[in-house]
Scaffold this motif. Structure first.
Motif, PDB file in Angstrom:
ATOM      1  N   ASN A 134       0.802  -1.012  -0.057  1.00  0.00           N
ATOM      2  CA  ASN A 134      -0.024   0.200  -0.029  1.00  0.00           C
ATOM      3  C   ASN A 134       0.777   1.230  -0.016  1.00  0.00           C
ATOM      4  O   ASN A 134       0.480   2.260   0.362  1.00  0.00           O
ATOM      5  N   HIS A 135       2.066   1.011  -0.123  1.00  0.00           N
ATOM      6  CA  HIS A 135       2.972   2.321  -0.493  1.00  0.00           C
ATOM      7  C   HIS A 135       3.151   3.034   0.838  1.00  0.00           C
ATOM      8  O   HIS A 135       3.175   4.244   1.111  1.00  0.00           O
ATOM      9  N   LEU A 136       2.844   2.325   2.059  1.00  0.00           N
ATOM     10  CA  LEU A 136       3.149   2.566   3.357  1.00  0.00           C
ATOM     11  C   LEU A 136       4.473   2.189   3.797  1.00  0.00           C
ATOM     12  O   LEU A 136       4.940   1.513   3.173  1.00  0.00           O
ATOM     13  N   LYS A 137       5.147   2.945   4.813  1.00  0.00           N
ATOM     14  CA  LYS A 137       6.523   2.380   5.158  1.00  0.00           C
ATOM     15  C   LYS A 137       6.339   1.740   6.388  1.00  0.00           C
ATOM     16  O   LYS A 137       6.248   2.243   7.525  1.00  0.00           O
ATOM     17  N   PRO A 138       7.130   0.709   6.595  1.00  0.00           N
ATOM     18  CA  PRO A 138       7.071  -0.377   7.719  1.00  0.00           C
ATOM     19  C   PRO A 138       8.418   0.120   8.672  1.00  0.00           C
ATOM     20  O   PRO A 138       9.385   0.475   8.133  1.00  0.00           O
ATOM     21  N   ILE A 139       8.151   0.189   9.860  1.00  0.00           N
ATOM     22  CA  ILE A 139       9.007   0.595  10.763  1.00  0.00           C
ATOM     23  C   ILE A 139       9.124  -0.508  11.671  1.00  0.00           C
ATOM     24  O   ILE A 139       8.486  -0.995  12.583  1.00  0.00           O
ATOM     25  N   LEU A 140      10.296  -1.149  11.375  1.00  0.00           N
ATOM     26  CA  LEU A 140      10.776  -2.452  12.033  1.00  0.00           C
ATOM     27  C   LEU A 140      11.054  -2.194  13.675  1.00  0.00           C
ATOM     28  O   LEU A 140      11.829  -1.499  13.882  1.00  0.00           O
ATOM     29  N   VAL A 141      10.420  -2.788  14.476  1.00  0.00           N
ATOM     30  CA  VAL A 141      10.616  -2.755  15.943  1.00  0.00           C
ATOM     31  C   VAL A 141      10.961  -4.139  16.558  1.00  0.00           C
ATOM     32  O   VAL A 141      10.415  -5.049  16.407  1.00  0.00           O
ATOM     33  N   GLU A 142      12.161  -4.051  17.333  1.00  0.00           N
ATOM     34  CA  GLU A 142      12.634  -5.418  17.856  1.00  0.00           C
ATOM     35  C   GLU A 142      11.420  -5.946  18.778  1.00  0.00           C
ATOM     36  O   GLU A 142      10.791  -5.441  19.543  1.00  0.00           O
ATOM     37  N   PRO A 143      11.364  -7.440  18.816  1.00  0.00           N
ATOM     38  CA  PRO A 143      10.512  -8.161  19.718  1.00  0.00           C
ATOM     39  C   PRO A 143      11.259  -8.460  21.216  1.00  0.00           C
ATOM     40  O   PRO A 143      12.542  -7.828  21.044  1.00  0.00           O
ATOM     41  N   ASP A 144      10.406  -8.855  21.923  1.00  0.00           N
ATOM     42  CA  ASP A 144      10.805  -9.330  23.323  1.00  0.00           C
ATOM     43  C   ASP A 144      11.655 -10.570  23.257  1.00  0.00           C
ATOM     44  O   ASP A 144      11.057 -11.614  22.680  1.00  0.00           O
ATOM     45  N   ILE A 145      12.745 -10.946  23.602  1.00  0.00           N
ATOM     46  CA  ILE A 145      13.471 -12.307  23.311  1.00  0.00           C
ATOM     47  C   ILE A 145      12.668 -13.259  24.035  1.00  0.00           C
ATOM     48  O   ILE A 145      12.571 -14.636  23.311  1.00  0.00           O
ATOM     49  N   ASN A 146      12.211 -13.102  25.111  1.00  0.00           N
ATOM     50  CA  ASN A 146      11.154 -14.315  25.721  1.00  0.00           C
ATOM     51  C   ASN A 146       9.862 -14.679  25.062  1.00  0.00           C
ATOM     52  O   ASN A 146       9.474 -15.929  25.253  1.00  0.00           O
ATOM     53  N   THR A 147       9.156 -13.435  24.829  1.00  0.00           N
ATOM     54  CA  THR A 147       7.790 -13.996  24.212  1.00  0.00           C
ATOM     55  C   THR A 147       7.818 -14.151  22.722  1.00  0.00           C
ATOM     56  O   THR A 147       6.788 -14.568  22.225  1.00  0.00           O
ATOM     57  N   TYR A 148       8.854 -13.711  21.996  1.00  0.00           N
ATOM     58  CA  TYR A 148       8.880 -13.312  20.497  1.00  0.00           C
ATOM     59  C   TYR A 148       7.795 -12.448  19.989  1.00  0.00           C
ATOM     60  O   TYR A 148       7.881 -12.302  18.934  1.00  0.00           O
ATOM     61  N   ASN A 149       7.242 -11.543  20.856  1.00  0.00           N
ATOM     62  CA  ASN A 149       6.358 -10.718  20.452  1.00  0.00           C
ATOM     63  C   ASN A 149       6.864  -9.338  20.317  1.00  0.00           C
ATOM     64  O   ASN A 149       7.758  -8.965  21.248  1.00  0.00           O
TER      65      ASN A 149
END
Ligand SMILES: *Cc1c(COP(=O)(O)O)cnc(C)c1O
Length: 329
Positions: free
Chosen positions: A52-67
């Motif tokens: 959709n020509h939007l820009k994803p801003i990637l943010v790190e997960p929590d190492i324990n929950t993977y979320n």
């Protein structure tokens, strides 16, 4: 799910794509706006944004929950941020009150990628319980055969309490038409196949029972797998103790993944990697290949999914636990 609108669509990716497309049509978002999304998600979440020509801003997960690590969202918010996409990854609900407050404070939409956590619940402190798909502003579901509620082919759905959004999504998935041969938008064809809908109608009745069985298997694994080389999945982690897990996948971590996977295969136990390469390391997103997401990369190097499903019997679970506990390097 406790929402006022559920719209059948062709698949899970379409469900997510159509949500953003509808927000663009409604003028809530504009091309180039930013959407926060976990860096370790399945690539479909990210594709729905870039398509959709939007820009994803990637943010790190929590190492324990993977979320998605909700505490890391705020510093990624800019004037262009319009939405946060939460992914209830592997079946664990990714939600807390802090996320709700953040969205309110910065006027952000929350879109749930609920492809893996159908039937999951968030329990509020006052006792209120909401299901995934009703927590955010809109949610995308996948009924791909391998998902917890699987059709016999591709299928998906969007849920939302936003009636205006729902109308636009319904039209966009039907050539942009609300009324036959009258086209309001440049839509696409993303219908939920009727045969798949009929299968899902029957299978939906068994979803909660199947989730219950998945939880029993997961609880048994958590209690009985005892091996210093294996890190078990953590339910709740840093997020408030209100997030349930529907165990779409049972994902462990180990520094010895290759050895462990080979050992399991030799013992007749199948295992899979979800997922071997994060979106920012894919050729499809070569512009991000140099970015560093150490937690995401660690997860992708160490995770392994053990067998889990509603049809596993106690003997199978016991024998897998025995095999895992015997593993050493
Ligand atoms: C499966 C999946 C999708 C896409 O669903 P499809 O029906 O395969 O298009 C999106 N996001 C996540 C997290 C998924 O697991």
């Amino acid at each position: 799910m406790g929402v006022s609108n559920a719209i059948g669509v062709g698949n899970g990716l379409d469900a997510l794509r159509l949500i953003f497309k509808a927000y663009l049509e409604l003028g809530v978002m504009h091309e180039g706006d930013e959407v926060i999304v976990p860096a370790n998600t399945y690539i479909a979440s990210v594709l729905a944004i870039t398509d959709n020509h939007l820009k994803p801003i990637l943010v790190e997960p929590d190492i324990n929950t993977y979320n998605l690590d909700i505490t890391k969202i705020e510093k990624s918010i800019t004037e262009k941020t319009k939405a946060i996409m939460v992914v209830h990854l592997y079946g664990q609900v990714c939600w807390n009150r802090g996320l709700e407050r953040l969205a309110q404070e910065y006027n952000l939409k929350i879109i749930e990628d609920n492809a893996q956590a159908i039937g999951g619940e968030f329990k509020y402190k006052d006792g209120q319980i909401k299901r995934t798909g009703s927590l955010g502003d809109a949610a995308g579901f996948s009924f791909y055969p391998g998902k917890n509620l699987g059709a016999l082919g591709d299928a998906g759905a969007v849920t939302t309490n936003d009636d205006d959004l729902s109308q636009v999504i319904r039209a966009l998935g039907n050539y942009g038409s609300k009324q036959k041969y009258i086209n309001e938008f440049q839509g696409l064809n993303s219908r939920l196949d009727e045969i798949q809908a009929a299968f899902l109608n029957v299978k939906l009745k068994y979803l909660d029972k199947e989730t219950q069985r998945r939880r029993e298997v997961a609880a048994f694994y958590l209690e009985n797998i005892k091996n210093p080389e294996i890190i078990l999945p953590e339910v709740n982690g840093k997020v408030e103790k209100c997030n349930t897990h529907v165990w779409h996948l049972f994902v462990i971590r180990t520094k010895y993944r290759e050895e462990f996977k080979t050992y399991l295969a030799k013992c007749g136990v199948q295992s899979l990697i979800h997922y071997p390469i994060p979106p920012h390391k894919q050729k499809a997103y070569c512009q991000w290949n140099n970015l560093n997401f150490p937690i995401t990369e660690k997860i992708h190097n160490e995770v392994l999914s053990l067998p889990i499903g509603p049809n596993m019997i106690a003997d199978e679970v016991n024998s897998i636990i025995h095999i895992i506990n015997e593993f050493s390097v």
